[in-house]
Design a protein around this motif. Sequence first.
Motif, short mmCIF file in Angstrom:
data_model
loop_
_atom_site.label_atom_id
_atom_site.label_comp_id
_atom_site.label_asym_id
_atom_site.label_seq_id
_atom_site.Cartn_x
_atom_site.Cartn_y
_atom_site.Cartn_z
N VAL A 1 72.29 17.07 -19.24
CA VAL A 1 73.59 17.65 -19.25
C VAL A 1 74.58 16.34 -18.97
CG1 VAL A 1 75.46 19.11 -17.87
CG2 VAL A 1 73.21 20.01 -18.46
N ARG A 2 75.99 16.12 -19.76
CA ARG A 2 76.64 15.16 -19.59
C ARG A 2 77.29 15.07 -18.33
NH1 ARG A 2 79.61 14.08 -24.73
NH2 ARG A 2 77.44 13.37 -25.72
N GLY A 3 77.61 14.19 -17.62
CA GLY A 3 78.39 14.16 -16.39
C GLY A 3 80.26 13.88 -16.90
N LYS A 4 80.79 14.20 -15.97
CA LYS A 4 82.16 14.17 -16.35
C LYS A 4 82.78 12.72 -16.43
CE LYS A 4 84.06 13.88 -11.63
NZ LYS A 4 84.67 14.61 -10.48
N LEU A 5 82.07 11.67 -16.06
CA LEU A 5 82.51 10.19 -16.13
C LEU A 5 81.60 9.54 -17.17
CD1 LEU A 5 83.10 9.05 -12.38
CD2 LEU A 5 84.76 10.02 -14.18
N ASN A 6 80.69 10.21 -17.66
CA ASN A 6 80.07 9.59 -18.76
C ASN A 6 80.65 9.29 -20.14
OD1 ASN A 6 77.81 9.96 -16.83
ND2 ASN A 6 76.58 11.20 -18.01
N GLY A 7 79.94 8.18 -20.83
CA GLY A 7 80.65 7.85 -22.34
C GLY A 7 79.91 8.89 -23.07
N PRO A 8 79.87 8.82 -24.42
CA PRO A 8 79.68 9.49 -25.52
C PRO A 8 78.09 9.69 -25.81
CG PRO A 8 80.15 7.33 -26.30
CD PRO A 8 80.27 7.39 -24.91
N ALA A 9 77.19 9.02 -25.02
CA ALA A 9 75.78 9.23 -25.40
C ALA A 9 75.28 10.57 -25.14
CB ALA A 9 75.06 8.14 -24.42
N GLU A 10 74.23 10.79 -25.93
CA GLU A 10 73.49 12.24 -25.76
C GLU A 10 72.24 11.48 -24.99
OE1 GLU A 10 72.37 14.28 -29.02
OE2 GLU A 10 74.67 14.58 -29.73
#
Length: 323
Positions: free
Chosen positions: A221-230
């Motif tokens: 699950v992508r974090g709120k500060l993460n970039g576009p990577a899956e």
Amino acid sequence: MLNDKFGRQFNYLRLSITDVCNFSCTYCLPDGYQCDTPRDFLSKDEITTLVNAFAQLGTKKVRITGGEPCLRKDVTDIIKLCKNTPNIEKVAITTNGFNLINKIDEFAEAGLDALNVSIDSLNPSMFKLITGHDKLQQIIKGIERAQQLGIKDIKINAVLAKQFNKNQLSDFLHWIKTNKVTVRFIELMETGYTSEFFELNHLSGQTIKNELLAQGWLQVVRGKLNGPAEEYFHPEYQGRIGLIMPYSKDFCKTCNRLRVSALGKLHLCLFAEQGIDLRSLLTEQDIPGTAKAIEAAMSNKHISHELDKRLTGATTHLAMLGG
């Protein structure tokens, strides 16, 4: 919080501090750095003004990029001033790692939270062919030292290119079996200088994604500060795999980042037609004025880049804006 007219929130600043790079990677600067732009890069005072303005607008993460940011002698001071800015929660740097082993201790002391290192191949000969430098083992030692210092968020960036690393997934998988880093495969992106190379070498990340899913990898699950990577994990591996696929459907849907060039221009997209000049406000150390200019610019942010139409905007090579 900075918002655009499409409801996206922007909490992530990618700040280039130089467009100079000492590597000559085949997909970016195959002929080396050409010194074709002014080298009057943002000063520490100007960067302080910029980062404070973004922080007041809800930015939580700053990534320091280049070119190669470690070519600046004051890079450690820049890390520290970003880290000490109120409301900035995370400071990261993206580097080719050429002198990481010599700098990482002071980076950690300055408060660096996250480290991205470009390694397009784990084969030393192939690495030298891609970058023009025989520094792979030295770079890996720098990464190992970062781990010893307790920097846990470490990512390896590998640009996919048919001629160079099409069949090297197994090498990276073997490495992360016992190594707690995230390897991120990045689809080759076309820029103004690399159209021919792009046509010969572009690979879709979907092929790797299919392989991972078939082998039991699961999406994080992508974090709120993460970039576009899956990102994907597997219970039998210490590390993770990430995929950055800018040609995939809805890639820009979760965009949360803005870019500022080393010359003080705000870029609403990596492939925008032009930047918005903030330099005079930064020189005057006008934090409120800078914040106001950034807010005003958001009305011009588009829903998506147009890479699928082969429109690359003003980006002639990735080093000019830090990718």
